[in-house]
Design an enzyme around this catalytic site. Sequence first.
Site, PDB file in Angstrom:
ATOM      1  N   ASN A 150       0.810  -1.236   0.000  1.00 55.23           N
ATOM      2  CA  ASN A 150       0.000   0.000   0.000  1.00 55.23           C
ATOM      3  C   ASN A 150       0.837   1.276   0.000  1.00 55.23           C
ATOM      4  O   ASN A 150       0.484   2.250  -0.637  1.00 55.23           O
ATOM      5  CB  ASN A 150      -1.028  -0.017   1.139  1.00 55.23           C
ATOM      6  CG  ASN A 150      -0.381  -0.054   2.495  1.00 55.23           C
ATOM      7  OD1 ASN A 150       0.646  -0.697   2.686  1.00 55.23           O
ATOM      8  ND2 ASN A 150      -0.964   0.641   3.437  1.00 55.23           N
ATOM      9  N   GLU A 248       3.386  -5.522  12.386  1.00 59.88           N
ATOM     10  CA  GLU A 248       2.445  -4.409  12.173  1.00 59.88           C
ATOM     11  C   GLU A 248       1.354  -4.933  11.254  1.00 59.88           C
ATOM     12  O   GLU A 248       1.595  -5.143  10.063  1.00 59.88           O
ATOM     13  CB  GLU A 248       3.162  -3.230  11.513  1.00 59.88           C
ATOM     14  CG  GLU A 248       4.295  -2.652  12.328  1.00 59.88           C
ATOM     15  CD  GLU A 248       3.826  -2.004  13.612  1.00 59.88           C
ATOM     16  OE1 GLU A 248       2.645  -1.604  13.697  1.00 59.88           O
ATOM     17  OE2 GLU A 248       4.631  -1.922  14.548  1.00 59.88           O
ATOM     18  N   CYS A 282      -3.383   1.523   6.251  1.00 57.91           N
ATOM     19  CA  CYS A 282      -3.793   0.763   7.441  1.00 57.91           C
ATOM     20  C   CYS A 282      -4.424   1.665   8.492  1.00 57.91           C
ATOM     21  O   CYS A 282      -5.115   1.196   9.379  1.00 57.91           O
ATOM     22  CB  CYS A 282      -2.597   0.030   8.012  1.00 57.91           C
ATOM     23  SG  CYS A 282      -1.228   1.138   8.352  1.00 57.91           S
ATOM     24  N   GLU A 461       7.176   0.364  16.164  1.00 55.09           N
ATOM     25  CA  GLU A 461       8.191   0.945  15.304  1.00 55.09           C
ATOM     26  C   GLU A 461       8.336   2.418  15.685  1.00 55.09           C
ATOM     27  O   GLU A 461       7.630   2.914  16.555  1.00 55.09           O
ATOM     28  CB  GLU A 461       7.770   0.805  13.843  1.00 55.09           C
ATOM     29  CG  GLU A 461       7.644  -0.641  13.397  1.00 55.09           C
ATOM     30  CD  GLU A 461       7.362  -0.781  11.906  1.00 55.09           C
ATOM     31  OE1 GLU A 461       6.458  -0.079  11.407  1.00 55.09           O
ATOM     32  OE2 GLU A 461       8.051  -1.567  11.249  1.00 55.09           O
TER      33      GLU A 461
HETATM   34  P1  NAD Z   1       0.127  -9.399   3.043  1.00 55.85           P
HETATM   35  O1  NAD Z   1       0.143  -9.893   4.434  1.00 55.85           O
HETATM   36  O2  NAD Z   1      -0.577 -10.184   2.015  1.00 55.85           O
HETATM   37  O3  NAD Z   1       1.605  -9.217   2.485  1.00 55.85           O
HETATM   38  C1  NAD Z   1       2.569  -8.419   3.143  1.00 55.85           C
HETATM   39  C2  NAD Z   1       3.951  -8.946   2.789  1.00 55.85           C
HETATM   40  O4  NAD Z   1       4.084 -10.247   3.345  1.00 55.85           O
HETATM   41  C3  NAD Z   1       4.207  -9.088   1.296  1.00 55.85           C
HETATM   42  O5  NAD Z   1       5.538  -8.757   1.016  1.00 55.85           O
HETATM   43  C4  NAD Z   1       3.947 -10.566   1.061  1.00 55.85           C
HETATM   44  O6  NAD Z   1       4.617 -11.084  -0.050  1.00 55.85           O
HETATM   45  C5  NAD Z   1       4.493 -11.166   2.341  1.00 55.85           C
HETATM   46  N1  NAD Z   1       3.957 -12.485   2.681  1.00 55.85           N
HETATM   47  C6  NAD Z   1       2.791 -13.055   2.268  1.00 55.85           C
HETATM   48  N2  NAD Z   1       2.674 -14.292   2.781  1.00 55.85           N
HETATM   49  C7  NAD Z   1       3.771 -14.509   3.547  1.00 55.85           C
HETATM   50  C8  NAD Z   1       4.218 -15.577   4.364  1.00 55.85           C
HETATM   51  N3  NAD Z   1       3.525 -16.705   4.482  1.00 55.85           N
HETATM   52  N4  NAD Z   1       5.387 -15.437   5.040  1.00 55.85           N
HETATM   53  C9  NAD Z   1       6.098 -14.299   4.968  1.00 55.85           C
HETATM   54  N5  NAD Z   1       5.735 -13.254   4.190  1.00 55.85           N
HETATM   55  C10 NAD Z   1       4.581 -13.349   3.497  1.00 55.85           C
HETATM   56  O7  NAD Z   1      -0.429  -7.913   3.118  1.00 55.85           O
HETATM   57  P2  NAD Z   1      -0.722  -6.932   1.903  1.00 55.85           P
HETATM   58  O8  NAD Z   1      -1.969  -7.377   1.232  1.00 55.85           O
HETATM   59  O9  NAD Z   1       0.527  -6.742   1.126  1.00 55.85           O
HETATM   60  O10 NAD Z   1      -0.980  -5.562   2.691  1.00 55.85           O
HETATM   61  C11 NAD Z   1      -2.216  -5.194   3.206  1.00 55.85           C
HETATM   62  C12 NAD Z   1      -2.267  -5.464   4.686  1.00 55.85           C
HETATM   63  O11 NAD Z   1      -1.196  -4.810   5.351  1.00 55.85           O
HETATM   64  C13 NAD Z   1      -3.525  -4.925   5.332  1.00 55.85           C
HETATM   65  O12 NAD Z   1      -4.014  -5.878   6.234  1.00 55.85           O
HETATM   66  C14 NAD Z   1      -3.041  -3.687   6.072  1.00 55.85           C
HETATM   67  O13 NAD Z   1      -3.823  -3.320   7.168  1.00 55.85           O
HETATM   68  C15 NAD Z   1      -1.687  -4.118   6.484  1.00 55.85           C
HETATM   69  N6  NAD Z   1      -0.852  -2.970   6.786  1.00 55.85           N
HETATM   70  C16 NAD Z   1      -0.554  -2.724   8.091  1.00 55.85           C
HETATM   71  C17 NAD Z   1       0.215  -1.618   8.411  1.00 55.85           C
HETATM   72  C18 NAD Z   1       0.569  -1.328   9.845  1.00 55.85           C
HETATM   73  O14 NAD Z   1       1.423  -0.479  10.079  1.00 55.85           O
HETATM   74  N7  NAD Z   1      -0.028  -1.977  10.814  1.00 55.85           N
HETATM   75  C19 NAD Z   1       0.700  -0.784   7.403  1.00 55.85           C
HETATM   76  C20 NAD Z   1       0.369  -1.074   6.086  1.00 55.85           C
HETATM   77  C21 NAD Z   1      -0.403  -2.185   5.783  1.00 55.85           C
END
Ligand code: NAD
Length: 481
Positions: A150, A248, A282, A461
């Site tokens: 995002n 996060e 997020c 963080e």
């Molecule tokens: P995601 O969990 O699908 O992917 C995030 C990252 O994790 C990607 O690089 C992905 O390739 C990797 N990943 C996926 N499966 C994995 C596994 N089994 N092991 C290790 N890594 C893996 O999330 P997304 O769709 O990319 O992002 C959206 C989500 O992120 C939303 O839920 C949003 O709320 C969250 N988000 C949270 C914050 C925060 O600060 N809390 C900030 C931004 C986004």
Amino acid sequence: MNKIRNYINGELVSPLSKKYMDNINPTTGKVYALIPDSDASDIDLATQSAIQAKKEWGNSSIEYRFKILMKIADLIERDIETLALAESIDNGKPLTLARNIDIPRAVSNFQFFATAIKHFASNAHELTGEAINYTLKKPIGVVACISPWNLPLYSFTWKIAPALAAGNCVIAKPSEITPMTAYLLSKICMEAGLPKGVLNIVHGLGSKVGNAISEHIDIKAISFTGGTETGRQIAKTAAPMFKKLSLELGGKNPNIIFADCNYEAMLKTTLKSSFANQGQICLCGSRIFIERTLYKKFKTDFVEKTKALIVGDPLMEQTDIGAIVSKQHQDKIMSYIELAKKEGGRILCGGEKVKLDGDNAEGFFISPTIIEGLSASCRTNQEEIFGPVVTIMPFDTEEEVLNYANSTVYGLSATLWTDSNARINRFTNTLEAGIIWVNSWLLRDLRTPFGGVKDSGIGREGGFHALEFFTETKNICIKYE
Ligand code: NAD
């Protein structure tokens, strides 16, 4: 076709499998680059190179690390236009947003942690007359940073910069959905003279590359930002290996509006906190609770302002709402709009895919959507949608809205609009959220702790919290003669 490559041991290299995946421009729906389909063997290669580099980097002077990180910041700043354009094309976000927020924040992340490490002090404790204790903060060694799509370069550098500043060597994995600016960052790191192996960027799927990171015995800490379920999977593998974890995760943030607030400021900011970056932040407030006496007026004005938002080509200056990041995510958001209807929700505006003309005809656009008539406990109001979709709900009492606000499994952030100091105190004490904005939203000071409670994650963080995470604490006790 532009072929993205991994950055391992100071060089740009193909994945060992030689396999690539399509990188799709969400604005056109067309493939415009190829991404390495890396696997565990690439992660192992990257880790071995990080192991080779860790002694020298970990023992390097703070001044040296400061200079290199500042150089990286300068080069990102020099390339701001190129990076902003790349981010907008890769992610679908408005170019103006990438130019004014995302890329400048990547510059700030490097500058902030380059300087923060200079002020990261440790303690001494004297046992009077007997002994002196002093505490060292040592780099962990090889650590991993995994980031989502995002805010691609923004959140990627938010992790990498403190990890490097603290003297670690890093295995970094950007989202496979938005890999382009991380690739451009590898070239910048080469130009900045970052020693080989200190930062390794490995592209590919979470199920392969991400899993390999969680499983690798030599990666001692993981800083992850992404979905709650992914965080759970990482913890399942990494926790029994006693890796340090910073997670996060997702959110379903409440935006609580009282009638005594500064109405104009609230309305303007609520428009942003609902739909900025297509609602894919997020911290967006996706559940909006309005005191009943203000509900009708707010609804009329909010719908009118939302309808005036321009959904369009992210590269056009006037565009407010760009493309949704992928077809898959567009489908997910649309399925939640259908669910909301089934649950009895009334769509006040939006609720549809938007079909643009010309090159954008196959792009993934959704009009900003406001839904009313739902209970706070229905699935639409409990599950993370992560798109340009908000619900509005009236409330009568503080107790009632507090229950609504705290009723989800998440606890990332909350926003409160009121003129009453007493109410601010009551709510900030009882809202279950790691970050609370009062009469504002997304005002960021990089020194503050950033993170969520409940299923929104563990750890913080920001500022010295990040440097604490990326170091091991060692206490030394010396007995006086
Ligand atoms: P995601 O969990 O699908 O992917 C995030 C990252 O994790 C990607 O690089 C992905 O390739 C990797 N990943 C996926 N499966 C994995 C596994 N089994 N092991 C290790 N890594 C893996 O999330 P997304 O769709 O990319 O992002 C959206 C989500 O992120 C939303 O839920 C949003 O709320 C969250 N988000 C949270 C914050 C925060 O600060 N809390 C900030 C931004 C986004």
